[in-house]
Design a protein around this motif. Structure first.
Motif, PDB file in Angstrom:
ATOM      1  N   ASN A  79       0.820  -1.173   0.024  1.00 37.53           N
ATOM      2  CA  ASN A  79       0.187  -0.184  -0.101  1.00 37.53           C
ATOM      3  C   ASN A  79       0.755   1.254  -0.070  1.00 37.53           C
ATOM      4  O   ASN A  79       2.055   1.239   0.146  1.00 37.53           O
ATOM      5  N   ALA A  80       0.269   2.491  -0.304  1.00 36.62           N
ATOM      6  CA  ALA A  80       1.084   3.772  -0.459  1.00 36.62           C
ATOM      7  C   ALA A  80      -0.035   4.995  -0.203  1.00 36.62           C
ATOM      8  O   ALA A  80      -1.174   4.499  -0.460  1.00 36.62           O
ATOM      9  N   GLN A  81       0.462   6.282  -0.014  1.00 36.94           N
ATOM     10  CA  GLN A  81      -0.498   7.171   0.324  1.00 36.94           C
ATOM     11  C   GLN A  81      -0.022   8.259  -0.545  1.00 36.94           C
ATOM     12  O   GLN A  81       1.208   8.602  -0.571  1.00 36.94           O
ATOM     13  N   PRO A  88       3.174   2.900   3.926  1.00 39.20           N
ATOM     14  CA  PRO A  88       3.480   2.729   5.443  1.00 39.20           C
ATOM     15  C   PRO A  88       3.249   1.098   5.677  1.00 39.20           C
ATOM     16  O   PRO A  88       3.875   0.892   6.778  1.00 39.20           O
ATOM     17  N   GLY A  89       2.604   0.183   5.009  1.00 43.53           N
ATOM     18  CA  GLY A  89       2.420  -1.086   5.502  1.00 43.53           C
ATOM     19  C   GLY A  89       3.481  -1.733   5.504  1.00 43.53           C
ATOM     20  O   GLY A  89       3.791  -2.632   6.525  1.00 43.53           O
ATOM     21  N   CYS A  90       4.733  -1.643   4.442  1.00 43.88           N
ATOM     22  CA  CYS A  90       5.646  -2.370   4.459  1.00 43.88           C
ATOM     23  C   CYS A  90       6.684  -2.307   5.423  1.00 43.88           C
ATOM     24  O   CYS A  90       7.639  -3.111   5.551  1.00 43.88           O
ATOM     25  N   VAL A  91       6.611  -1.454   6.257  1.00 38.68           N
ATOM     26  CA  VAL A  91       7.527  -0.886   7.270  1.00 38.68           C
ATOM     27  C   VAL A  91       6.718  -1.157   8.665  1.00 38.68           C
ATOM     28  O   VAL A  91       7.532  -2.047   9.415  1.00 38.68           O
ATOM     29  N   ALA A  92       5.401  -0.632   8.832  1.00 40.70           N
ATOM     30  CA  ALA A  92       5.067  -0.772  10.005  1.00 40.70           C
ATOM     31  C   ALA A  92       4.639  -2.120  10.483  1.00 40.70           C
ATOM     32  O   ALA A  92       4.669  -2.620  11.523  1.00 40.70           O
ATOM     33  N   VAL A  93       4.138  -2.904   9.316  1.00 39.08           N
ATOM     34  CA  VAL A  93       3.546  -4.268   9.824  1.00 39.08           C
ATOM     35  C   VAL A  93       4.640  -5.316  10.000  1.00 39.08           C
ATOM     36  O   VAL A  93       4.525  -6.015  11.023  1.00 39.08           O
ATOM     37  N   GLU A 119       0.546   6.439  11.195  1.00 38.02           N
ATOM     38  CA  GLU A 119       0.237   7.805  11.271  1.00 38.02           C
ATOM     39  C   GLU A 119       1.301   8.740  11.381  1.00 38.02           C
ATOM     40  O   GLU A 119       1.249   9.594  10.815  1.00 38.02           O
ATOM     41  N   ILE A 120       2.321   8.406  12.039  1.00 40.87           N
ATOM     42  CA  ILE A 120       3.436   9.325  12.672  1.00 40.87           C
ATOM     43  C   ILE A 120       4.182   9.201  11.116  1.00 40.87           C
ATOM     44  O   ILE A 120       4.689  10.425  10.696  1.00 40.87           O
ATOM     45  N   SER A 121       4.493   7.872  10.348  1.00 40.31           N
ATOM     46  CA  SER A 121       5.237   8.088   9.160  1.00 40.31           C
ATOM     47  C   SER A 121       4.523   8.826   8.232  1.00 40.31           C
ATOM     48  O   SER A 121       5.276   9.668   7.405  1.00 40.31           O
ATOM     49  N   LEU A 122       3.152   8.754   7.809  1.00 37.91           N
ATOM     50  CA  LEU A 122       2.637   9.509   7.008  1.00 37.91           C
ATOM     51  C   LEU A 122       2.359  11.120   7.513  1.00 37.91           C
ATOM     52  O   LEU A 122       2.409  11.804   6.680  1.00 37.91           O
ATOM     53  N   TRP A 123       2.493  11.481   8.624  1.00 38.77           N
ATOM     54  CA  TRP A 123       2.502  12.683   9.213  1.00 38.77           C
ATOM     55  C   TRP A 123       4.048  13.447   8.670  1.00 38.77           C
ATOM     56  O   TRP A 123       3.977  14.378   8.211  1.00 38.77           O
ATOM     57  N   LEU A 124       4.914  12.629   9.072  1.00 37.46           N
ATOM     58  CA  LEU A 124       6.387  13.083   8.463  1.00 37.46           C
ATOM     59  C   LEU A 124       6.377  13.264   7.081  1.00 37.46           C
ATOM     60  O   LEU A 124       6.982  14.135   6.529  1.00 37.46           O
ATOM     61  N   GLY A 125       6.042  12.587   6.140  1.00 37.71           N
ATOM     62  CA  GLY A 125       5.967  12.322   5.020  1.00 37.71           C
ATOM     63  C   GLY A 125       5.358  13.341   4.229  1.00 37.71           C
ATOM     64  O   GLY A 125       5.635  14.297   3.349  1.00 37.71           O
ATOM     65  N   GLU A 126       3.944  13.857   4.788  1.00 40.37           N
ATOM     66  CA  GLU A 126       3.318  14.987   4.344  1.00 40.37           C
ATOM     67  C   GLU A 126       3.986  16.252   4.585  1.00 40.37           C
ATOM     68  O   GLU A 126       3.683  17.312   4.096  1.00 40.37           O
TER      69      GLU A 126
END
Length: 476
Positions: A79-81, A88-93, A119-126
């Motif tokens: 998955n990707a955002q 996010p999934g390939c790292v967090a999971v 959520e934290i990874s996506l927040w940083l990425g944004e």
């Protein structure tokens, strides 16, 4: 410890203990299921095998996270955002599975930690988004590899019982493990899928360092020489931008990929499927032009010579012309599937000749919508002179066009059944989805590692062997 790391740690503990909204946990569980599926499918990829061969022991949680993360990203099916461009999934999971397996945790226990980590990874990425584009991506940095370690470290810290103080140190330690260049997207090699493994391992290691008493800079995120200045052009990161009360969670905006190809090509695949439905074929004399956002051309269409004739099956997943030609020929899965990328693909002259008739170009409408939406505009002329067209504003699998339950199951089945057999694949789905006997993290890690070892089909671990039919697949 004070500073932004401490504030983020405090937010994470509040989200962990106070509970995530039901929709957030459902999204995280869906990401867990999808990541496990693509990791099993990617277990035999050369990048995964090279990674597994390089480690000393697959029993070490650090090395397990490394292998699982690489497998999860190996096929670019994870998955990707947008707009962060983080996977996010390939790292967090993988990080949560590796940490959870060491503590013998049930799968249900790690779902909320996955949500917080993502959520934290996506927040940083944004935080890297400038003028609708990721400044990380523009500089050749892989957003997943840069932002993933910090999110993963936070999630593992929660799972392993670290307090806010130690969680903050884990965050700071992970910030020093960020990095990864994207040249492999353009010209090949095995390293790019390993970025997810490096990031997952870094998350587990950073949390372990903090648990052992290691300290990090209190201003690791916002300081003069901190993460934001080093990677995000000095962006102001505010913990207030993390979800509180009714603020939407970013994890609900993640795309689940229907096709095992680079996400920038998905809308073009959708357009190709529509053109095929209209009767268009890439016969000699036909031509097809696909308009996409200008920033994605360098990934899926350039260098032109490399994209027209990719050297490997993996490189073909990043070739817009080849993937569109596959979709027009009639692919497997949901339109383009895993079976369409054999090792012999670079020698498929008929496909390559068809791909040479596909031209990608920048389209102003698609560029304006990017990266909030990855769209495509296709215009074609058949060998008989007939005109065809298709416009895709939102790719299948994106938040605006989510996969149906049947499509999710078909993807899972396509990824898992060849390795486990149909009964065990169905049982694994049910155990992960919460509609059957609950699995433990160790069970799932064992499945992926068995797939890496390429042993013959087997019935699955204890508790995952009951007979299942593909009908009525649900996620609780």
């Amino acid at each position: 410890m004070t500073g932004l790391s401490h504030e983020v740690a405090a937010w994470a503990h509040q989200a962990w203990s106070g509970g995530c909204p039901a929709g957030v946990e459902a999204a995280a569980r869906s990401h867990l299921i999808d990541t496990v599926a693509v990791a099993i499918a990617g277990a035999g990829d050369p990048a995964t095998r090279s990674t597994a061969a390089a480690v000393n022991s697959s029993d070490d949680p650090l090395e397990r996270a490394l292998i699982l993360g690489t497998a999860g990203h190996a096929l670019d099916y994870d998955n990707a955002q947008a707009p962060s461009l983080v996977h996010p999934g390939c790292v967090a999971v993988p990080a949560m599975l590796a940490a959870g397996a060491r503590r013998d945790l049930p799968i249900d226990r790690i779902v909320r930690a996955v949500a917080v980590a993502e959520e934290i990874s996506l927040w940083l990425g944004e935080g890297a988004v400038r003028d609708r584009d990721s400044s990380l991506f523009e500089r050749g940095l892989h957003p997943t590899a840069v932002c993933g370690p910090i999110g993963a470290a936070t999630g593992v810290a929660l799972l392993t019982g670290l307090d806010v103080h130690r969680t903050a140190h884990a965050i700071g330690a992970a910030a020093s493990m960020s990095g990864g260049i994207l040249e492999g997207n353009r010209t090949g090699g095995q390293i790019k899928p390993m970025h997810a493994g490096f990031a997952a391992r870094a998350g587990v290691f950073a949390a372990g360092l903090a648990a052992a008493g290691a300290t990090a800079a209190p201003t690791a995120l916002e300081g003069r020489f901190g993460f934001a200045r080093a990677f995000l052009d000095g962006a102001e990161l505010r913990v207030a931008d993390l979800p509180v009360d009714q603020r939407p969670w970013r994890v609900t905006t993640v795309t689940t990929k229907p096709y095992p190809v680079n996400g920038f090509i998905h809308s073009a695949v959708d357009a190709a499927i529509e053109l095929r439905r209209q009767g268009f074929a890439l016969e000699p004399g036909a031509r097809l032009t696909v308009g996409v956002a200008e920033p994605v051309l360098r990934t899926i269409a350039e260098p032109r010579a490399d994209k027209a004739r990719p050297a490997t099956a993996y490189a073909a997943r990043f070739s817009g012309p080849v993937v569109v030609a596959l979709a027009l020929r009639g692919g497997t899965g949901l339109g383009v599937g895993l079976n369409d990328f054999p090792a012999s693909l670079p020698g498929d002259t008929g496909l390559l000749d068809a791909a040479a008739r596909v031209e990608f170009q920048a389209d102003p409408r698609c560029t304006a919508a990017f990266p909030a939406a990855v769209s495509a505009v296709a215009q074609a002329v058949g060998a008989d002179g007939r005109s065809y067209g298709a416009v895709v504003d939102h790719a299948l699998g994106s938040p605006r066009r989510p996969l149906t339950a049947d499509q999710q199951w078909r993807k899972f089945d396509d990824c898992v059944t060849p390795a486990l057999g149909p009964a065990a694949a169905g049982a694994l789905w049910d155990s992960l989805a919460g509609t059957g006997p609950r699995a433990r993290c160790a069970d799932v890690v064992t499945e992926v590692l068995r797939a890496v070892a390429a042993r013959p089909r087997h019935p699955g671990p204890a508790g995952l062997t009951r007979a299942c039919t593909p009908a009525d697949r649900r996620i609780s």
